[in-house]
Design a protein around this motif. Structure first.
Motif, PDB file in Angstrom:
ATOM      1  N   ALA A  41       0.913  -1.289  -0.138  1.00 45.86           N
ATOM      2  CA  ALA A  41      -0.073  -0.354   0.072  1.00 45.86           C
ATOM      3  C   ALA A  41       0.861   1.275   0.105  1.00 45.86           C
ATOM      4  CB  ALA A  41      -0.817  -0.072   1.378  1.00 45.86           C
ATOM      5  N   ILE A  42       2.011   1.329   0.809  1.00 41.50           N
ATOM      6  CA  ILE A  42       2.904   2.252   0.838  1.00 41.50           C
ATOM      7  C   ILE A  42       3.531   2.421  -0.561  1.00 41.50           C
ATOM      8  CG2 ILE A  42       4.921   3.011   1.783  1.00 41.50           C
ATOM      9  CD1 ILE A  42       3.945   1.803   4.376  1.00 41.50           C
ATOM     10  N   VAL A  43       4.177   1.533  -0.998  1.00 41.88           N
ATOM     11  CA  VAL A  43       4.571   1.706  -2.359  1.00 41.88           C
ATOM     12  C   VAL A  43       3.720   2.071  -3.411  1.00 41.88           C
ATOM     13  CG1 VAL A  43       5.748   0.150  -4.208  1.00 41.88           C
ATOM     14  CG2 VAL A  43       6.403   0.113  -1.863  1.00 41.88           C
ATOM     15  N   ALA A  44       2.467   1.597  -3.565  1.00 38.06           N
ATOM     16  CA  ALA A  44       1.543   2.056  -4.140  1.00 38.06           C
ATOM     17  C   ALA A  44       1.081   3.491  -4.165  1.00 38.06           C
ATOM     18  CB  ALA A  44       0.158   1.069  -4.141  1.00 38.06           C
ATOM     19  N   ALA A  45       1.191   3.962  -2.929  1.00 40.99           N
ATOM     20  CA  ALA A  45       0.539   5.156  -2.699  1.00 40.99           C
ATOM     21  C   ALA A  45       1.870   6.158  -3.419  1.00 40.99           C
ATOM     22  CB  ALA A  45       0.619   5.507  -1.002  1.00 40.99           C
ATOM     23  N   VAL A  46       3.087   5.642  -3.149  1.00 38.90           N
ATOM     24  CA  VAL A  46       4.206   6.686  -3.596  1.00 38.90           C
ATOM     25  C   VAL A  46       4.393   6.795  -5.101  1.00 38.90           C
ATOM     26  CG1 VAL A  46       6.724   6.560  -3.720  1.00 38.90           C
ATOM     27  CG2 VAL A  46       5.702   6.714  -1.537  1.00 38.90           C
ATOM     28  N   LEU A  47       4.066   5.499  -5.749  1.00 41.94           N
ATOM     29  CA  LEU A  47       3.954   5.284  -7.148  1.00 41.94           C
ATOM     30  C   LEU A  47       2.860   6.173  -7.655  1.00 41.94           C
ATOM     31  CD1 LEU A  47       5.200   1.784  -7.650  1.00 41.94           C
ATOM     32  CD2 LEU A  47       6.459   4.027  -8.002  1.00 41.94           C
ATOM     33  N   PHE A  48       1.608   6.210  -6.998  1.00 45.90           N
ATOM     34  CA  PHE A  48       0.464   6.923  -7.365  1.00 45.90           C
ATOM     35  C   PHE A  48       0.734   8.412  -7.603  1.00 45.90           C
ATOM     36  CE2 PHE A  48      -3.424   9.324  -5.785  1.00 45.90           C
ATOM     37  CZ  PHE A  48      -4.125   9.173  -7.051  1.00 45.90           C
ATOM     38  N   ARG A  49       1.450   8.766  -6.490  1.00 48.15           N
ATOM     39  CA  ARG A  49       1.929  10.286  -6.260  1.00 48.15           C
ATOM     40  C   ARG A  49       2.811  10.532  -7.511  1.00 48.15           C
ATOM     41  NH1 ARG A  49       3.451  14.586  -6.111  1.00 48.15           N
ATOM     42  NH2 ARG A  49       3.638  15.903  -4.491  1.00 48.15           N
ATOM     43  N   HIS A  50       3.727   9.764  -7.653  1.00 47.27           N
ATOM     44  CA  HIS A  50       4.949   9.874  -8.565  1.00 47.27           C
ATOM     45  C   HIS A  50       4.261   9.939  -9.983  1.00 47.27           C
ATOM     46  CE1 HIS A  50       8.985   9.643  -9.681  1.00 47.27           C
ATOM     47  NE2 HIS A  50       8.698   9.090 -11.119  1.00 47.27           N
ATOM     48  N   VAL A  51       3.272   9.152 -10.382  1.00 50.08           N
ATOM     49  CA  VAL A  51       2.660   9.118 -11.722  1.00 50.08           C
ATOM     50  C   VAL A  51       1.683  10.098 -11.920  1.00 50.08           C
ATOM     51  CG1 VAL A  51       1.433   7.478 -13.533  1.00 50.08           C
ATOM     52  CG2 VAL A  51       3.196   6.662 -11.724  1.00 50.08           C
ATOM     53  N   GLU A  52       0.775  10.274 -11.121  1.00 51.77           N
ATOM     54  CA  GLU A  52      -0.516  11.264 -11.097  1.00 51.77           C
ATOM     55  C   GLU A  52      -0.327  12.690 -10.558  1.00 51.77           C
ATOM     56  OE1 GLU A  52      -4.220   9.520 -11.339  1.00 51.77           O
ATOM     57  OE2 GLU A  52      -3.071   8.202 -12.597  1.00 51.77           O
ATOM     58  N   GLY A  53       0.806  12.849  -9.734  1.00 50.13           N
ATOM     59  CA  GLY A  53       0.775  13.993  -9.019  1.00 50.13           C
ATOM     60  C   GLY A  53      -0.194  14.127  -8.146  1.00 50.13           C
ATOM     61  N   ASN A  55      -6.184  -1.962  -0.410  1.00 48.25           N
ATOM     62  CA  ASN A  55      -5.559  -3.181  -0.777  1.00 48.25           C
ATOM     63  C   ASN A  55      -5.810  -4.349   0.147  1.00 48.25           C
ATOM     64  OD1 ASN A  55      -3.368  -4.739  -2.130  1.00 48.25           O
ATOM     65  ND2 ASN A  55      -1.957  -3.986  -0.541  1.00 48.25           N
ATOM     66  N   HIS A  56      -6.064  -5.423  -0.847  1.00 44.69           N
ATOM     67  CA  HIS A  56      -6.506  -6.630  -0.065  1.00 44.69           C
ATOM     68  C   HIS A  56      -7.607  -6.557   0.778  1.00 44.69           C
ATOM     69  CE1 HIS A  56      -4.536 -10.821  -0.408  1.00 44.69           C
ATOM     70  NE2 HIS A  56      -4.864 -10.842   0.814  1.00 44.69           N
ATOM     71  N   GLY A  57      -8.499  -5.837   0.484  1.00 44.87           N
ATOM     72  CA  GLY A  57      -9.859  -5.609   1.327  1.00 44.87           C
ATOM     73  C   GLY A  57      -9.668  -4.880   2.533  1.00 44.87           C
ATOM     74  N   ARG A  58      -8.447  -4.342   2.646  1.00 46.72           N
ATOM     75  CA  ARG A  58      -8.274  -3.398   3.802  1.00 46.72           C
ATOM     76  C   ARG A  58      -7.913  -2.101   3.147  1.00 46.72           C
ATOM     77  NH1 ARG A  58      -6.217  -6.184   8.135  1.00 46.72           N
ATOM     78  NH2 ARG A  58      -7.152  -4.462   9.282  1.00 46.72           N
ATOM     79  N   GLY A  59      -8.257  -0.964   4.312  1.00 42.61           N
ATOM     80  CA  GLY A  59      -8.243   0.387   3.749  1.00 42.61           C
ATOM     81  C   GLY A  59      -7.009   1.144   4.936  1.00 42.61           C
ATOM     82  N   LEU A  60      -6.446   2.115   3.995  1.00 44.89           N
ATOM     83  CA  LEU A  60      -5.697   2.978   4.833  1.00 44.89           C
ATOM     84  C   LEU A  60      -5.471   4.226   4.135  1.00 44.89           C
ATOM     85  CD1 LEU A  60      -1.922   1.948   4.997  1.00 44.89           C
ATOM     86  CD2 LEU A  60      -3.561   0.896   3.721  1.00 44.89           C
ATOM     87  N   LYS A  61      -5.428   5.372   4.997  1.00 45.71           N
ATOM     88  CA  LYS A  61      -5.175   6.539   4.529  1.00 45.71           C
ATOM     89  C   LYS A  61      -3.634   7.406   4.799  1.00 45.71           C
ATOM     90  CE  LYS A  61      -9.649   8.662   4.304  1.00 45.71           C
ATOM     91  NZ  LYS A  61     -10.853   8.116   4.920  1.00 45.71           N
ATOM     92  N   LEU A  62      -2.979   7.543   3.770  1.00 47.69           N
ATOM     93  CA  LEU A  62      -1.643   7.837   3.709  1.00 47.69           C
ATOM     94  C   LEU A  62      -1.265   9.574   3.283  1.00 47.69           C
ATOM     95  CD1 LEU A  62      -0.167   4.725   2.199  1.00 47.69           C
ATOM     96  CD2 LEU A  62      -0.221   5.187   4.525  1.00 47.69           C
ATOM     97  N   ARG A  63      -0.601  10.192   4.019  1.00 50.21           N
ATOM     98  CA  ARG A  63      -0.205  11.396   3.397  1.00 50.21           C
ATOM     99  C   ARG A  63       1.421  11.263   2.796  1.00 50.21           C
ATOM    100  NH1 ARG A  63      -0.867  16.465   5.106  1.00 50.21           N
ATOM    101  NH2 ARG A  63      -1.705  15.900   7.013  1.00 50.21           N
ATOM    102  N   VAL A  64       1.140  11.525   1.309  1.00 47.48           N
ATOM    103  CA  VAL A  64       2.417  11.297   0.608  1.00 47.48           C
ATOM    104  C   VAL A  64       2.865  12.906   0.057  1.00 47.48           C
ATOM    105  CG1 VAL A  64       3.172  10.082  -1.608  1.00 47.48           C
ATOM    106  CG2 VAL A  64       1.466   8.925  -0.105  1.00 47.48           C
ATOM    107  N   GLU A  65       4.295  12.837   0.283  1.00 48.23           N
ATOM    108  CA  GLU A  65       4.521  14.328  -0.039  1.00 48.23           C
ATOM    109  C   GLU A  65       6.164  14.182  -0.612  1.00 48.23           C
ATOM    110  OE1 GLU A  65       3.447  17.785   3.050  1.00 48.23           O
ATOM    111  OE2 GLU A  65       4.535  15.947   3.972  1.00 48.23           O
ATOM    112  N   SER A  66       6.429  14.913  -1.564  1.00 43.87           N
ATOM    113  CA  SER A  66       7.777  14.995  -2.308  1.00 43.87           C
ATOM    114  C   SER A  66       8.510  15.721  -0.791  1.00 43.87           C
ATOM    115  CB  SER A  66       8.100  15.878  -3.464  1.00 43.87           C
ATOM    116  OG  SER A  66       7.647  17.098  -3.164  1.00 43.87           O
ATOM    117  N   GLU A  67       9.705  15.382  -1.122  1.00 43.66           N
ATOM    118  CA  GLU A  67      10.900  15.841  -0.050  1.00 43.66           C
ATOM    119  C   GLU A  67      10.547  17.330  -0.031  1.00 43.66           C
ATOM    120  OE1 GLU A  67      14.800  15.140  -0.327  1.00 43.66           O
ATOM    121  OE2 GLU A  67      14.979  14.056   1.579  1.00 43.66           O
TER     122      GLU A  67
END
Lengths: 498, 171
Positions: free
Chosen positions: A457-469, B70-82
């Motif tokens: 899930a973490i890898v997917a989130a980062v790649l999603f951000r990388h690909v889609e912005g 993912n796999h029927g489980r949910g989570l919310k993540l904050r993703v930022e570039s450095e």
């Protein structure tokens, strides 16, 4: 039997009833609101009549309009599904008076169960246990103490006009009784303008267990065993299963007999459900009768091997029940999940929008009752339930395994659903062990995520951000020059603190 | 490109490199995770194969979070570039990156200009000082971005509505 049946409902239950009509070789007629023009049920129907605007009272609750369509198209019966007009005795009566069969119990039975006080008295008369309680306009301190003693502690003090948990107190011993009563009266006067409070036995560790009943017009009545519905949030069922993991053969026998007595006491002549509360000592108390087909009827169908909707149509046409009590057996285990458009992380607020794409689950023992299709608009006019996912297994653990796999397969794009929340429930140790009551979802904590699922899930989130912005990147491309001056002004003002 | 993912208060640093075969190498704690990541068109479903483990993932942007099933489980993540993360930390709070035109909301005199064209600014940073009604007021940027234009100079008199500084998106 009928040539043509009008279905006065929408969504998955309308699809379910169409299937039953087709299985019997009957034509299915849909009435629909403008919001449902492209719904599965309208597309599947033999005939379809638009009856008004999306707002339910202008379409699905407009009994006169629906009855007029039924007469005009020559329908022999009206199936009301659940909700909407299904428990409206006046509508049922009008339908019968028009010479059309109402696929449900007779109007008198609906009336008898519509009123809580009347139904309680009817059940007491039929010797069906009800929650012991004492009602009177007001109590003196001595009267109250005597009433509580007679009922037995712990007792509940409940506002007659109550609702939303206001005016409710649980009392474990006599020394706390009077002050609790005074507070309860004060609270309910403030909240409802009515200070009448009654005393009732407190049901500890309650389970919500209901029995499917079925009667016909020839005086026969049977039960089709129980459904455990204790996984609830704010009195809304989330997961149901049959048999109940809390049930014993002795209790099932006693409750089944009581459910049939309840049906006979009111001359019940179609499918219905008797709801009970069962305390932790396995004492059971009558709650109410739902005089209609229940949302969670499929788990009973899978375990008992009966098509309840087909049976409803047969019985409404005057046929005798096609089974006796002795012929009915429970085989295996079935569990149902209610898939809803809502966000469990945001206080379960319903989500609306257009379903972009959907991947439907399947597999051995898996059943999906839904009206889902890509392009379906989910609006605030109707219930947020999108589908019911049901799995059957030879035993409970096989059913859970099949359900988990099906839930993982189920993908709905376009709006938020409770699928991940249901996945969490299926992995909760109390649920897996079958040790839960109606307090199950209070303070519910997500079971831990498998390490590889989390990392993916973490890898997917980062790649999603990388690909889609991200959200920010998207705004860059659309924002910049064409800013709303009022919005910028607001921001500038906010920043300056002038 | 470097990213920071926040999950339940924990910050995870990751670096994404594109590989020659159209896939990705995601570095986490010095470990390279080889990933093949493809979108299923017409949906929000992505196929992720990491080291030959296959995941079918539903992903949607939810405000400033990424919502994942993912796999029927949910989570919310904050993703930022450095860089976004650094800018946010300097500003002490989150900031938009969609630019703004900072205008005078009342007549006054520009006492000082703190930024020049081409400067990077963060949300909350003072761009100039305006004296109005005998009070000096720091005029701050409410966004993260780059100064496109400085329209005033120290000592200049401005009217309400005059442009002071124009800020565009960060590079």
């Amino acid at each position: 039997m009928f040539d043509k049946v009008l279905i006065a409902n929408r969504g998955e239950i309308a699809v379910r009833v169409i299937r039953a009509c087709r299985a019997l070789g009957m034509k299915a007629v849909m009435v629909y609101s403008t919001a449902d023009r492209l719904s599965r049920a309208v597309l599947m129907a033999d005939e379809a009549y638009c009856i008004g605007e999306p707002e339910a009272r202008k379409s699905y609750l407009d009994g006169d309009k629906i009855l007029a369509v039924a007469k005009a198209c020559g329908a022999g019966a009206i199936h009301p599904g659940y909700g909407f007009l299904s428990e409206n005795a006046a509508f049922a009566r009008k339908v019968e008076e028009a010479g059309i069969a109402f696929v449900g119990p007779n109007a008198t039975a609906i009336d008898a169960m519509g009123d809580k006080i009347n139904s309680r008295h009817a059940m007491m008369k039929a010797k069906v246990p009800v929650i012991p309680g004492i009602e009177r306009p007001s109590f003196t301190k001595e009267e109250l103490a005597a009433a509580a003693k007679e009922i037995g502690y712990p007792v509940m003090l409940k506002a007659t006009a109550g609702g939303g948990g206001k005016g409710i107190r649980i009392v474990h011993q006599e020394k706390d009784l009077w002050s609790a009563y005074e507070r309860s009266v004060g609270e309910s006067e403030k909240a409802f303008g009515n200070g009448t409070v009654f005393v009732e036995k407190a049901v500890e560790g309650p389970h919500h267990i209901e029995f499917q009943i079925f009667g016909d017009k020839h005086g026969n009545a049977v039960h089709l065993f129980e459904r455990e519905c204790s996984v609830q949030r704010r009195h809304q069922k989330v997961v149901e299963e049959s048999p109940s993991p809390f049930m014993t053969p002795e209790l099932r026998e006693k409750m089944g007999v009581a459910a049939v007595k309840a049906a006979q006491a009111i001359g019940y002549d179609n499918a219905g459900t008797v709801e009970f509360l069962v305390d932790k000592h396995r004492n059971f108390y009558f709650l109410e009768v739902n005089t209609r087909l229940q949302v969670e009827h499929p788990i009973t169908e899978l375990v008992v091997g009966v098509d309840l909707v087909v049976e409803q149509l047969r019985v409404a046409a005057g046929a005798k029940l096609s089974f006796t009590q002795e012929e009915l057996k429970q085989t295996g285990h079935a569990i149902e999940l209610r898939i809803c458009a809502e966000d469990p992380d945001n206080n379960y607020l319903p989500d609306i929008g257009r379903i972009e794409s959907v991947i439907l689950p399947d597999g051995p023992g898996v059943r999906l009752d839904s009206a889902l299709a890509a392009g379906t608009e989910v609006t605030l006019h109707y219930d947020p339930m999108l589908a019911k996912l049901i799995a059957w297994g030879h035993d409970r653990s096989e059913a859970i395994g099949r359900l988990k796999q099906a839930l993982t397969e189920f993908k709905i794009s376009g709006l938020k659903t409770n699928i991940p929340f249901l996945g969490d429930i299926l992995r909760d140790s109390r649920f897996i062990e079958g040790v839960y009551d109606t307090s199950f979802l209070e303070g519910f904590e997500k079971p831990p995520l498998r390490q590889d699922v989390l990392e993916a899930a973490i890898v997917a989130a980062v790649l999603f951000r990388h690909v889609e912005g991200g959200a920010g990147m998207k705004l860059v491309s659309s924002g910049g020059k064409g800013l709303d001056p009022w919005k910028s002004y607001g921001r500038v003002r906010g920043a300056r603190r002038l | 490109m470097k990213y920071v993912v926040e999950h339940e208060g924990e910050e995870i640093e990751l670096e994404v490199q594109e590989t020659e075969d159209g896939g990705y190498s995601v570095l986490r704690d010095g470990r390279a995770i080889l990933a093949d990541f493809k979108k299923i068109e017409g949906s929000r479903i992505f196929s992720l194969i990491v080291q030959n483990k296959s995941f079918e993932v539903l992903i949607r942007q939810d405000g400033d979070l990424v919502d994942i099933v993912n796999h029927g489980r949910g989570l919310k993540l904050r993703v930022e570039s450095e860089r976004e993360r650094n800018a946010r930390l300097i500003a002490g709070e989150g900031g938009s990156t969609d630019g703004e035109s900072i205008k005078a909301v009342m007549p006054g005199i520009v006492v000082a200009v703190n930024v020049a064209e081409g400067d990077e600014v963060t949300s909350g940073q003072a761009v100039c000082v305006l004296e109005a009604m005998k009070m000096e007021n720091e005029i701050r940027s409410s966004v993260i971005g780059k100064v496109l234009k400085v329209a005033v100079a120290a000592g200049q008199t401005v009217n309400a509505g005059d442009l002071l500084v124009e800020i565009g998106p960060p590079e």
